[in-house]
Write a protein that holds these residues in place. Structure first.
Motif, PDB file in Angstrom:
ATOM      1  N   ALA A 237       0.833  -1.211   0.000  1.00 52.08           N
ATOM      2  CA  ALA A 237       0.000   0.000   0.000  1.00 52.08           C
ATOM      3  C   ALA A 237       0.866   1.258   0.000  1.00 52.08           C
ATOM      4  CB  ALA A 237      -0.933  -0.004   1.206  1.00 52.08           C
ATOM      5  N   SER A 238       1.991   1.208   0.703  1.00 57.59           N
ATOM      6  CA  SER A 238       2.894   2.360   0.734  1.00 57.59           C
ATOM      7  C   SER A 238       3.496   2.623  -0.646  1.00 57.59           C
ATOM      8  CB  SER A 238       4.017   2.120   1.751  1.00 57.59           C
ATOM      9  OG  SER A 238       3.499   2.010   3.058  1.00 57.59           O
ATOM     10  N   VAL A 239       3.908   1.542  -1.326  1.00 54.97           N
ATOM     11  CA  VAL A 239       4.468   1.691  -2.675  1.00 54.97           C
ATOM     12  C   VAL A 239       3.423   2.253  -3.624  1.00 54.97           C
ATOM     13  CG1 VAL A 239       5.411   0.455  -4.657  1.00 54.97           C
ATOM     14  CG2 VAL A 239       6.177  -0.131  -2.337  1.00 54.97           C
ATOM     15  N   ALA A 240       2.199   1.717  -3.556  1.00 57.60           N
ATOM     16  CA  ALA A 240       1.123   2.198  -4.420  1.00 57.60           C
ATOM     17  C   ALA A 240       0.783   3.654  -4.118  1.00 57.60           C
ATOM     18  CB  ALA A 240      -0.110   1.321  -4.247  1.00 57.60           C
ATOM     19  N   THR A 241       0.738   3.999  -2.832  1.00 58.87           N
ATOM     20  CA  THR A 241       0.424   5.376  -2.436  1.00 58.87           C
ATOM     21  C   THR A 241       1.505   6.338  -2.907  1.00 58.87           C
ATOM     22  OG1 THR A 241      -0.768   4.571  -0.485  1.00 58.87           O
ATOM     23  CG2 THR A 241      -0.084   6.886  -0.475  1.00 58.87           C
ATOM     24  N   LEU A 242       2.766   5.941  -2.751  1.00 64.47           N
ATOM     25  CA  LEU A 242       3.877   6.787  -3.182  1.00 64.47           C
ATOM     26  C   LEU A 242       3.853   6.980  -4.701  1.00 64.47           C
ATOM     27  CD1 LEU A 242       6.448   8.335  -2.467  1.00 64.47           C
ATOM     28  CD2 LEU A 242       7.711   6.176  -2.680  1.00 64.47           C
ATOM     29  N   THR A 243       3.606   5.889  -5.433  1.00 70.44           N
ATOM     30  CA  THR A 243       3.562   5.975  -6.899  1.00 70.44           C
ATOM     31  C   THR A 243       2.425   6.874  -7.357  1.00 70.44           C
ATOM     32  OG1 THR A 243       4.476   3.737  -7.092  1.00 70.44           O
ATOM     33  CG2 THR A 243       3.362   4.645  -9.028  1.00 70.44           C
ATOM     34  N   GLY A 244       1.230   6.655  -6.797  1.00 72.02           N
ATOM     35  CA  GLY A 244       0.079   7.467  -7.177  1.00 72.02           C
ATOM     36  C   GLY A 244       0.240   8.919  -6.795  1.00 72.02           C
ATOM     37  N   THR A 245       0.812   9.167  -5.608  1.00 74.01           N
ATOM     38  CA  THR A 245       1.024  10.546  -5.157  1.00 74.01           C
ATOM     39  C   THR A 245       2.010  11.270  -6.055  1.00 74.01           C
ATOM     40  OG1 THR A 245       0.527   9.989  -2.856  1.00 74.01           O
ATOM     41  CG2 THR A 245       1.813  11.977  -3.245  1.00 74.01           C
ATOM     42  N   ALA A 246       3.116  10.595  -6.403  1.00 73.02           N
ATOM     43  CA  ALA A 246       4.114  11.211  -7.279  1.00 73.02           C
ATOM     44  C   ALA A 246       3.514  11.527  -8.642  1.00 73.02           C
ATOM     45  CB  ALA A 246       5.318  10.281  -7.426  1.00 73.02           C
ATOM     46  N   ALA A 247       2.741  10.586  -9.192  1.00 74.39           N
ATOM     47  CA  ALA A 247       2.128  10.801 -10.503  1.00 74.39           C
ATOM     48  C   ALA A 247       1.112  11.935 -10.454  1.00 74.39           C
ATOM     49  CB  ALA A 247       1.454   9.512 -10.976  1.00 74.39           C
ATOM     50  N   ALA A 248       0.264  11.937  -9.424  1.00 72.57           N
ATOM     51  CA  ALA A 248      -0.744  13.001  -9.300  1.00 72.57           C
ATOM     52  C   ALA A 248      -0.090  14.361  -9.096  1.00 72.57           C
ATOM     53  CB  ALA A 248      -1.685  12.687  -8.143  1.00 72.57           C
ATOM     54  N   THR A 249       0.990  14.386  -8.314  1.00 71.82           N
ATOM     55  CA  THR A 249       1.678  15.654  -8.056  1.00 71.82           C
ATOM     56  C   THR A 249       2.269  16.222  -9.336  1.00 71.82           C
ATOM     57  OG1 THR A 249       2.201  14.986  -5.788  1.00 71.82           O
ATOM     58  CG2 THR A 249       3.521  16.756  -6.751  1.00 71.82           C
ATOM     59  N   LEU A 250       2.957  15.374 -10.098  1.00 71.88           N
ATOM     60  CA  LEU A 250       3.653  15.847 -11.294  1.00 71.88           C
ATOM     61  C   LEU A 250       2.702  16.157 -12.450  1.00 71.88           C
ATOM     62  CD1 LEU A 250       6.708  13.412 -11.253  1.00 71.88           C
ATOM     63  CD2 LEU A 250       6.683  15.826 -10.606  1.00 71.88           C
ATOM     64  N   VAL A 251       1.649  15.362 -12.589  1.00 74.91           N
ATOM     65  CA  VAL A 251       0.764  15.495 -13.751  1.00 74.91           C
ATOM     66  C   VAL A 251      -0.469  16.338 -13.447  1.00 74.91           C
ATOM     67  CG1 VAL A 251      -0.617  14.228 -15.442  1.00 74.91           C
ATOM     68  CG2 VAL A 251       1.552  13.278 -14.645  1.00 74.91           C
ATOM     69  N   MET A 252      -1.056  16.150 -12.274  1.00 69.60           N
ATOM     70  CA  MET A 252      -2.345  16.754 -11.984  1.00 69.60           C
ATOM     71  C   MET A 252      -2.257  18.029 -11.155  1.00 69.60           C
ATOM     72  SD  MET A 252      -5.631  14.928 -10.110  1.00 69.60           S
ATOM     73  CE  MET A 252      -5.686  13.607 -11.307  1.00 69.60           C
ATOM     74  N   TRP A 253      -1.370  18.070 -10.152  1.00 69.77           N
ATOM     75  CA  TRP A 253      -1.396  19.157  -9.190  1.00 69.77           C
ATOM     76  C   TRP A 253      -0.375  20.261  -9.465  1.00 69.77           C
ATOM     77  CZ3 TRP A 253      -1.396  14.897  -4.929  1.00 69.77           C
ATOM     78  CH2 TRP A 253      -2.672  14.304  -4.886  1.00 69.77           C
ATOM     79  N   LEU A 254       0.884  19.903  -9.635  1.00 67.52           N
ATOM     80  CA  LEU A 254       1.908  20.947  -9.834  1.00 67.52           C
ATOM     81  C   LEU A 254       1.636  21.877 -11.013  1.00 67.52           C
ATOM     82  CD1 LEU A 254       5.405  19.354  -9.050  1.00 67.52           C
ATOM     83  CD2 LEU A 254       4.181  21.136  -7.793  1.00 67.52           C
ATOM     84  N   PRO A 255       1.172  21.381 -12.154  1.00 66.97           N
ATOM     85  CA  PRO A 255       0.912  22.310 -13.275  1.00 66.97           C
ATOM     86  C   PRO A 255      -0.121  23.389 -12.969  1.00 66.97           C
ATOM     87  CG  PRO A 255       0.996  20.050 -14.057  1.00 66.97           C
ATOM     88  CD  PRO A 255       1.001  19.977 -12.567  1.00 66.97           C
ATOM     89  N   HIS A 256      -1.005  23.135 -11.997  1.00 62.40           N
ATOM     90  CA  HIS A 256      -2.036  24.115 -11.646  1.00 62.40           C
ATOM     91  C   HIS A 256      -1.692  24.925 -10.412  1.00 62.40           C
ATOM     92  CE1 HIS A 256      -4.862  22.543 -14.623  1.00 62.40           C
ATOM     93  NE2 HIS A 256      -4.531  21.323 -14.223  1.00 62.40           N
ATOM     94  N   MET A 257      -0.498  24.727  -9.871  1.00 58.81           N
ATOM     95  CA  MET A 257      -0.109  25.438  -8.647  1.00 58.81           C
ATOM     96  C   MET A 257       0.764  26.643  -8.943  1.00 58.81           C
ATOM     97  SD  MET A 257       0.623  22.060  -6.270  1.00 58.81           S
ATOM     98  CE  MET A 257       1.331  22.934  -4.873  1.00 58.81           C
ATOM     99  N   LYS A 258       0.906  27.004 -10.230  1.00 60.12           N
ATOM    100  CA  LYS A 258       1.773  28.120 -10.607  1.00 60.12           C
ATOM    101  C   LYS A 258       0.978  29.415 -10.632  1.00 60.12           C
ATOM    102  CE  LYS A 258       4.642  25.046 -13.428  1.00 60.12           C
ATOM    103  NZ  LYS A 258       5.147  24.731 -14.783  1.00 60.12           N
TER     104      LYS A 258
END
Length: 258
Positions: A237-258
């Protein structure tokens, strides 16, 4: 020790991910509202801000506000040092968390009823399940706190924490799935419909709760193999959470935080 370490590892990853998610809500929705650029809300939420739709826009704004507040408040509730050294802060923050969680659930229910939530009827049913779980767990946690049954209160509070995080679980699960499959599989990204999303709509609530119940049951028994198995599940679960969080951060969240 292995089970406890695995639990703490997952919690630290989840806390970091939810902190990023809270910052994303504040920077995209909060800053755009402060500067009057409400149209930016529609970059992520289809039919989010509708010009002239005062009531619906107000409900969405409240929903986003309570989402940011509840994630910030929930992380503080799990800090053992706060619970031990500042019990008054823990109690008042807990009361605030319960109120914010209920407001978040009810405002989400209104948005679904008003058609401001994407997806098909199956996804709507999954969202309804999440809302009912939040309301039920909040009531149980409050009841046991008043009765000073603190062991039971903590278990209901942990269930509530996971149910409230359903919206976050859905996003990291979706992005982790897309990264794993190198593209959208099992759903149409344009209509936002498909069996994958339907399963995730229910999984966002049921899967974390199932893992938590497993940990509760294993901790009651002095069975080393069962505890190691539970620790392994938490590790995955930790590996899955880390993978999903990293992907969401880079693709979904960071581009809209500028």
């Amino acid at each position: 020790r292995v089970l406890a370490t695995a639990g703490v590892a997952w919690w630290l990853i989840a806390l970091a991910g939810q902190t990023i998610f809270t910052a994303y809500i504040a920077l995209l929705y909060g800053v755009s509202a402060w500067t009057g650029h409400f149209d930016r809300w529609n970059e992520v939420v289809p039919r989010g801000w509708v010009s002239g739709h005062g009531a619906g826009n107000l409900v969405l704004a409240g929903h986003l506000l309570f989402a940011a507040l509840v994630f910030a408040s929930g992380g503080l509730q799990l800090v053992g040092a706060v619970r031990r050294r500042a019990p008054r802060l823990h109690r008042w923050n807990g009361r605030f968390y319960l109120v914010a969680a209920i407001a978040l659930a009810l405002s989400g229910l209104v948005l679904v009823a008003a058609g401001q939530s994407p997806g098909d009827p199956t996804q709507t049913a999954g969202t309804m399940l999440n809302v009912l779980a939040i309301l039920a767990f909040a009531g149980m946690a409050w009841r046991d706190a008043l009765a000073r049954r603190f062991d039971r209160h903590r278990r209901w509070a942990l269930r509530l924490l996971l149910a409230v995080a359903g919206v976050w679980f859905f996003r990291i699960g979706l992005m982790g799935w897309i990264v794993l499959n190198k593209g959208p599989v099992g759903f149409d990204p344009h209509t936002f419909r498909g069996p994958t999303l339907s399963l995730m709509a229910f999984g966002q609530t049921l899967m974390p709760l199932a893992i938590l119940e497993m940990v509760f049951q294993v901790r009651k028994r002095k069975h080393a193999v069962a505890r190691l198995a539970a620790a392994a599940v938490l590790g995955l679960a930790s590996v899955a959470t880390l993978t999903g969080t990293a992907a969401a951060t880079l693709v979904m969240w960071l581009p809209h935080m500028k």
